[in-house]
Design a protein around this motif. Structure first.
Motif, mmCIF file in Angstrom:
data_model
loop_
_atom_site.group_PDB
_atom_site.id
_atom_site.type_symbol
_atom_site.label_atom_id
_atom_site.label_comp_id
_atom_site.label_asym_id
_atom_site.label_seq_id
_atom_site.Cartn_x
_atom_site.Cartn_y
_atom_site.Cartn_z
ATOM 1 N N GLY A 34 -9.453 7.198 6.662
ATOM 2 C CA GLY A 34 -8.405 6.469 5.968
ATOM 3 C C GLY A 34 -8.894 5.798 4.700
ATOM 4 N N ALA A 36 -8.755 5.938 1.483
ATOM 5 C CA ALA A 36 -7.948 6.612 0.465
ATOM 6 C C ALA A 36 -8.611 6.587 -0.899
ATOM 7 N N VAL A 61 -3.924 6.875 -4.518
ATOM 8 C CA VAL A 61 -4.219 6.061 -3.337
ATOM 9 C C VAL A 61 -2.915 5.605 -2.695
ATOM 10 N N GLU A 65 -1.724 6.649 1.075
ATOM 11 C CA GLU A 65 -1.406 5.648 2.092
ATOM 12 C C GLU A 65 0.042 5.763 2.561
ATOM 13 N N GLU A 66 0.948 6.028 1.626
ATOM 14 C CA GLU A 66 2.366 6.177 1.985
ATOM 15 C C GLU A 66 2.567 7.408 2.867
ATOM 16 N N GLU A 69 1.296 6.696 6.321
ATOM 17 C CA GLU A 69 2.202 5.795 7.027
ATOM 18 C C GLU A 69 3.441 6.555 7.509
#
Length: 127
Positions: A34, A36, A61, A65-66, A69
């Motif tokens: 993770g 990023a 990044v 991350e989006e 998620e």
């Protein structure tokens, strides 16, 4: 030095295949944990001919991350600890890029050589 993407049509050397594999492993390990920022910095920025940086890195990044998620991805550092460089194999695509396979399976990423001589994940294939 081979131009970015090996556009001179020369075969990719064994030394470059190893270097591309090392960088691909760094990318996979960073993505698995993770991290990023590290993963995205190992992707080619087509506007600069080298790794992502500055505002482009920030955008990538945020997108990484989006996406993680939205997919409900939970990063487990122990998975990354189980990764080994020997799991990453590379081969010459014949166009100056390098194909990456992971444990014998196509990883879905290609590596391209930047203007700085380093190998980067081909960001065009990640979009």
């Amino acid at each position: 030095m081979t131009p970015p993407g090996g556009s001179d049509g020369e075969p990719v050397s064994e030394e470059d295949l190893t270097a591309a594999g090392d960088r691909a492993f760094e990318f996979v390990k960073a993505a698995a944990t993770g991290d990023a920022e590290t993963a995205c910095s190992l992707a080619m920025d087509p506007t600069t001919g080298s790794g992502m940086s500055g505002s482009n890195l920030e955008s990538w990044v945020a997108g990484f991350e989006e996406s993680a998620e939205e997919a409900g991805t939970e990063f487990d550092p122990s998975v990354a600890d189980a990764l080994d460089r020997s799991m990453v194999e590379t081969s010459d695509n014949g166009d100056g890029t390098v194909a990456v396979s992971f444990m014998g399976e196509d990883a879905g990423i290609s590596m391209v050589q930047g203007e700085d001589g380093k190998w980067y994940v081909d960001s065009a294939g990640l979009i």
